[in-house]
Design an enzyme around this catalytic site. Structure first.
Site, PDB file in Angstrom:
ATOM      1  N   HIS A 297      -7.075  35.930   6.636  1.00  0.00           N
ATOM      2  CA  HIS A 297      -6.579  34.561   6.756  1.00  0.00           C
ATOM      3  C   HIS A 297      -6.387  33.976   5.362  1.00  0.00           C
ATOM      4  O   HIS A 297      -7.288  34.017   4.535  1.00  0.00           O
ATOM      5  CB  HIS A 297      -7.591  33.718   7.545  1.00  0.00           C
ATOM      6  CG  HIS A 297      -7.084  32.384   7.977  1.00  0.00           C
ATOM      7  ND1 HIS A 297      -6.862  31.350   7.090  1.00  0.00           N
ATOM      8  CD2 HIS A 297      -6.748  31.900   9.197  1.00  0.00           C
ATOM      9  CE1 HIS A 297      -6.426  30.289   7.751  1.00  0.00           C
ATOM     10  NE2 HIS A 297      -6.349  30.597   9.034  1.00  0.00           N
ATOM     11  N   HIS A 340     -16.718  28.242   6.721  1.00  0.00           N
ATOM     12  CA  HIS A 340     -16.514  27.947   5.309  1.00  0.00           C
ATOM     13  C   HIS A 340     -17.509  26.903   4.818  1.00  0.00           C
ATOM     14  O   HIS A 340     -17.889  25.991   5.544  1.00  0.00           O
ATOM     15  CB  HIS A 340     -15.079  27.392   5.142  1.00  0.00           C
ATOM     16  CG  HIS A 340     -14.609  27.317   3.728  1.00  0.00           C
ATOM     17  ND1 HIS A 340     -13.604  26.459   3.321  1.00  0.00           N
ATOM     18  CD2 HIS A 340     -14.981  27.988   2.618  1.00  0.00           C
ATOM     19  CE1 HIS A 340     -13.374  26.620   2.036  1.00  0.00           C
ATOM     20  NE2 HIS A 340     -14.205  27.531   1.581  1.00  0.00           N
ATOM     21  N   GLU A 346     -13.235  17.835   2.487  1.00  0.00           N
ATOM     22  CA  GLU A 346     -12.045  17.926   3.318  1.00  0.00           C
ATOM     23  C   GLU A 346     -12.038  16.832   4.392  1.00  0.00           C
ATOM     24  O   GLU A 346     -12.934  16.770   5.231  1.00  0.00           O
ATOM     25  CB  GLU A 346     -11.973  19.300   4.002  1.00  0.00           C
ATOM     26  CG  GLU A 346     -12.016  20.464   3.029  1.00  0.00           C
ATOM     27  CD  GLU A 346     -12.086  21.812   3.728  1.00  0.00           C
ATOM     28  OE1 GLU A 346     -12.069  21.833   4.978  1.00  0.00           O
ATOM     29  OE2 GLU A 346     -12.154  22.846   3.032  1.00  0.00           O
ATOM     30  N   HIS A 370     -15.515  16.857   6.373  1.00  0.00           N
ATOM     31  CA  HIS A 370     -16.463  17.922   6.040  1.00  0.00           C
ATOM     32  C   HIS A 370     -16.688  17.842   4.538  1.00  0.00           C
ATOM     33  O   HIS A 370     -15.825  18.224   3.743  1.00  0.00           O
ATOM     34  CB  HIS A 370     -15.915  19.290   6.449  1.00  0.00           C
ATOM     35  CG  HIS A 370     -15.620  19.381   7.918  1.00  0.00           C
ATOM     36  ND1 HIS A 370     -14.560  20.104   8.430  1.00  0.00           N
ATOM     37  CD2 HIS A 370     -16.246  18.828   8.990  1.00  0.00           C
ATOM     38  CE1 HIS A 370     -14.551  20.005   9.749  1.00  0.00           C
ATOM     39  NE2 HIS A 370     -15.562  19.227  10.106  1.00  0.00           N
ATOM     40  N   HIS A 376     -18.522  24.330   8.023  1.00  0.00           N
ATOM     41  CA  HIS A 376     -17.587  23.934   9.071  1.00  0.00           C
ATOM     42  C   HIS A 376     -16.772  25.159   9.483  1.00  0.00           C
ATOM     43  O   HIS A 376     -16.822  26.201   8.839  1.00  0.00           O
ATOM     44  CB  HIS A 376     -16.665  22.808   8.595  1.00  0.00           C
ATOM     45  CG  HIS A 376     -15.929  23.114   7.320  1.00  0.00           C
ATOM     46  ND1 HIS A 376     -16.506  22.971   6.083  1.00  0.00           N
ATOM     47  CD2 HIS A 376     -14.677  23.568   7.088  1.00  0.00           C
ATOM     48  CE1 HIS A 376     -15.647  23.313   5.141  1.00  0.00           C
ATOM     49  NE2 HIS A 376     -14.522  23.697   5.733  1.00  0.00           N
TER      50      HIS A 376
END
Length: 459
Positions: A297, A340, A346, A370, A376
């Site tokens: 990803h 992560h 964020e 977050h 998260h």
């Protein structure tokens, strides 16, 4: 004389960072110089500077406006009564708190009482100080009426406006912008603007940055093309009105406080202009996303639309990142965003549809935060649904979605109004509580394991 150059047409020039020019009446722009003794048609020349005079030329932002009356023609500024105490531009212990907990807000209701864009602004979080010219603020807005006989001016920083519900007609000193959900608008520091609501109630998000301006991110190995193209950013053409407005009010945000000054004419009296410091809009459907084509990803930075840089290379004061419709083709890969912990903080919003990592609870018009190094990732339903499909899933296109993220290197403090909001989702943490252990060891491997203080470990 009363004269209005109006109409329903919205005309634009394209190109982010270009030095552009526009005139609503042919010949209104001076030729060969910026400030002649007498400007064409008796206009006043006025410069607006977005950077210091001595900023390197490649980064220097300014425009010359040719207007019927100069903007200095107003009564003294006074504190606005009533003010909007939900707006912050200085973040400290007296008005905001730190909190590492994952936070989520449900969509805010449109107010019952008449509320325009100015009074509908409410700060969620931010960091730094507009006085120190470093930092940012993230706001949300809800409004149900157009601004009446007034214009707004933000002396603290640039606004990046993300409407989620209802179109905005934003009249600026350079011209008019029609901004729909799925578009963004950038109003640079110091520009006066008016927000009209053609569809009635409206709701959305606003990022504000202090001391710098948004720009396109570098593309690095991607090359010359991809992500947001400069040509797709649209700048309004000159539009003016020459009309008497007794009691017209300029509402100026200055150090987070609201001040008002009265004048008797419209501030949108600019007949011509030229420069590179201008308001602009961008249609997010024009974004050309990049993604992995084999496995794993990609990091979300691959979806950066605009960035506000710091002095440290590669570290943003604030990035604007989107998650638009796109193809997922990675093989043998957990395709939703990975779990992560991030040195950046964020803030996410959802314009429409669903977000791939949250099966429930993250709704259009809602938001999540977050914070720095707070874990998260996908909720339980999203994780279990993904692994249940196995490795044989083919290419899949994500449709009917548009999420975004404001990401910053500065740790945000959260406003009291956001923490006390009835729309704060106190059960957000529950979406991860159901994640269970899938750890298994094949029977044939048990023989190579030994007990170490009661814990089975591999030799």
């Amino acid at each position: 004389m009363e004269k209005s150059v109006a109409g329903d047409d919205f005309n634009y020039q394209s190109g982010l960072g270009n030095h552009l020019s526009s005139e609503a009446i042919a010949g209104a722009l001076p030729v060969g110089q910026n400030s002649p003794l007498i400007c064409p048609f008796g206009l006043y020349a006025e410069q607006i500077s977005g950077t210091s005079f001595t900023t390197p030329r490649s980064l220097n932002l300014f425009s010359w406006l040719y207007r019927i009356k100069p903007s200095v023609t107003h009564e003294p500024f006074k504190l606005r009564v009533p003010s909007n105490r939900k707006i912050l531009s200085e973040f400290n212990n007296s008005n905001s708190s730190t909190n590492p907990t994952q936070l989520r807000w449900k969509p805010t209701d449109i107010p019952d009482s008449p509320t325009d864009f100015i009074d509908g602004l409410s700060t969620v979080c931010g960091s730094g100080s507009s006085f120190m010219r470093h930092g940012y603020a993230i706001h949300m807005y809800t409004a149900n009426k157009s601004m009446d006989n007034c214009a707004f001016c933000n002396a603290d920083g640039d606004f990046l406006i993300v409407p989620q519900q209802g179109r905005l007609i934003i009249t600026t000193e350079c011209g008019r912008l029609k901004v729909s959900p799925g578009d963004i608008a950038i109003i640079p520091q110091g520009f006066r603007f008016h927000v009209n609501l053609p569809d009635g109630p409206s709701r959305g998000y606003v990022a504000e940055i202090f001391g710098t301006h948004f720009q396109l991110p570098d593309l690095g190995p991607i090359g010359a093309n991809g992500l947001a193209s400069p040509r797709d950013f649209l700048v309004p053409t000159a539009w003016f009105e020459d009309k008497s407005y007794p009691g017209y009010t300029i509402v100026q945000k200055f150090g987070g406080e609201l001040f008002t000054a009265v004048q008797d004419f419209s501030p949108f009296n600019v007949v011509a202009w030229h420069g590179n410091y201008v308001p602009y809009k961008y249609d997010l459907s024009k974004f050309c996303p990049y993604n992995t084509v084999l496995y794993d990803h990609s990091d979300p930075s691959i979806n950066t639309v605009l960035t506000a840089p710091t002095d440290k290379p590669g570290v943003a004061l604030l990035d604007f990142v989107i998650f638009p419709p796109r193809w997922l083709v990675a093989e043998h890969t957990f395709r939703p965003p990975y779990y992560h912990r991030n040195c950046m903080s964020e803030f996410m919003g959802l314009i429409h549809g669903n977000y791939e990592a949250k099966a429930d609870g993250f709704l259009p018009g809602g938001a999540s935060l977050h914070n720095c190094m707070t874990p998260h990732g996908p909720d339980t339903k999203s994780y279990e649904a993904t692994i249940s499909r196995g490795n044989n899933v083919g290419p899949h296109k994500i449709t009917d979605t548009l999420a975004f993220m404001f990401e910053s290197s500065l740790i945000p403090r959260i406003s009291r109004s956001a923490l006390e909001s009835p729309f704060l989702d106190h059960d957000y943490y529950q979406c991860w509580i159901g994640l269970r252990s899938h750890f298994t060891v094949p029977e044939k491997s048990l023989g190579s394991l030994t007990l170490n203080n009661g814990i089975r470990t591999k030799e």
